[in-house]
Write an enzyme that holds these catalytic residues in place. Structure first.
Site, mmCIF file in Angstrom:
data_model
loop_
_atom_site.group_PDB
_atom_site.id
_atom_site.type_symbol
_atom_site.label_atom_id
_atom_site.label_comp_id
_atom_site.label_asym_id
_atom_site.label_seq_id
_atom_site.Cartn_x
_atom_site.Cartn_y
_atom_site.Cartn_z
ATOM 1 N N LYS A 191 28.098 37.533 5.011
ATOM 2 C CA LYS A 191 27.006 38.524 5.063
ATOM 3 C C LYS A 191 25.665 37.876 5.354
ATOM 4 C CE LYS A 191 25.254 37.446 0.829
ATOM 5 N NZ LYS A 191 23.862 37.259 0.372
ATOM 6 N N THR A 248 21.947 42.797 1.780
ATOM 7 C CA THR A 248 21.376 41.614 2.427
ATOM 8 C C THR A 248 20.834 41.928 3.818
ATOM 9 O OG1 THR A 248 23.012 40.303 1.225
ATOM 10 C CG2 THR A 248 21.805 39.191 2.946
#
Length: 334
Positions: A191, A248
């Site tokens: 991520k 994120t």
């Protein structure tokens, strides 16, 4: 779990130590620098990382690793992924017998291409069932501000995961357990790279459709790598996969997102690093190791490879956009 040592007083290490202390767990936070430990002890703040957060009175800070580790039932490793090996090697002889070793880092080690749990097992010479990872949508500043969030504690030994779950459960922090360590770690590592791509897109002025497309296709390539390495596909639909990815990629608190945005606006890697007070986003390092891991396993990860080219080969993010859109047409399931 009566006593936990958190090794590393950065943003996430400090925030997780606060979570443990607020849950009523006897917690010691190890800091590398005496001025950080002294500030926590005297003023209940970490001035370098969380200056606006009042830390609980029952959180003890020290620079003495032996003191921090003595009698700990769990040792939480809160140092960056690329320095984990060296730090843990220095603490190895001080680790209490049968303590659960917990990774907070999200990355794949350069060179060895090992996940953090694999590095811990190798350096500490412990079996798989003694190593756990904490991952999920865990932006440190929001957690330290006691904003509600959920996380995943993954461990091959379910009982150890439950023990740690109880140690960190409190009014604002809800942990779930999982036995899929591979999937949880890959979700956390990948991520960061996808967030860099989202930041680049934002820097280029693209909107929500572009972001949603990058997040979704980024999740698809992460899941492909996970499948090749034996992860449970359902993990990537959960907190360690989609949850962490969305937080994120979307938040201005994400170092990877903001670092990528600077690159998208035309700044060099050095300029983006200078703006981040000398810190390099984790995804800048991990894009190389994740890309190599994918190649070793015959997995196609075009977004990851494109980010690597921007960060390490000087590719213009605008050229990356055109390259991704111009790829061979295929089924969404491929």
């Amino acid at each position: 779990m009566t006593r936990v040592a958190v090794m590393g007083a950065g943003s996430w290490g400090t925030a997780f130590a606060k979570v443990l202390a607020d849950a009523g767990t006897d917690t010691v936070l190890w800091a590398r620098r005496s001025e950080v430990a002294d500030a926590i002890s005297a003023r209940r703040v970490n001035p370098d990382y969380l200056p606006d957060v009042v830390l609980p009175a029952n959180l003890v800070a020290t620079t003495d690793a032996e003191k921090a580790l003595a009698g700990a039932r769990a040792v939480v490793l809160g140092v960056p992924s690329q320095t984990l090996r060296a730090n843990l090697a220095g603490w190895r002889d001080l680790l209490p017998p049968d303590a659960t070793l917990v990774s907070l880092a999200k990355g794949v080690e350069l060179g060895t291409l090992k996940r953090m749990s694999e590095v811990i097992r190798e350096v500490a010479d412990v079996p798989e069932d003694r190593v756990a990872v904490v991952t999920g949508p865990n932006l440190a500043k929001e957690i330290a501000a006691e904003q509600p969030t959920a996380t995943v504690i993954a461990c091959a030994d379910h009982d150890r995961a439950v023990e740690l779950q109880r140690a960190c459960s409190n009014a604002y922090f809800r942990p779930y357990t999982n036995v899929d360590v591979v999937g949880c770690e890959l979700g956390g590592a990948c991520k960061n790279v996808i967030a860099l791509a989202c930041g680049m897109a934002a820097g280029l002025g693209f909107g929500d459709n572009t972001m949603a497309s990058i997040i979704t296709r980024g999740l698809a390539e992460t899941a492909r790598l996970g499948a090749a390495l034996g992860a449970d596909p359902l993990t990537f639909a959960g907190l360690a996969g989609l949850g962490d990815l969305v937080a994120t990629c979307a938040s201005p608190l994400s170092r990877n997102r903001t670092f990528g945005e600077r690159l998208g606006r035309g700044e060099t890697l050095a300029q983006a690093q200078e703006a981040a007070h000398g810190q390099v986003a984790e995804g800048v390092k991990s894009c190389r190791s994740i890309g190599e891991l994918a190649a070793r396993n015959g997995v196609d990860m075009p977004i990851t490879d494109g980010v690597r080219q921007v960060c390490h080969e000087g590719l213009d993010p605008r050229v990356l956009t055109a390259a991704l859109l111009g790829r061979e047409r295929k089924s969404e399931r491929q």
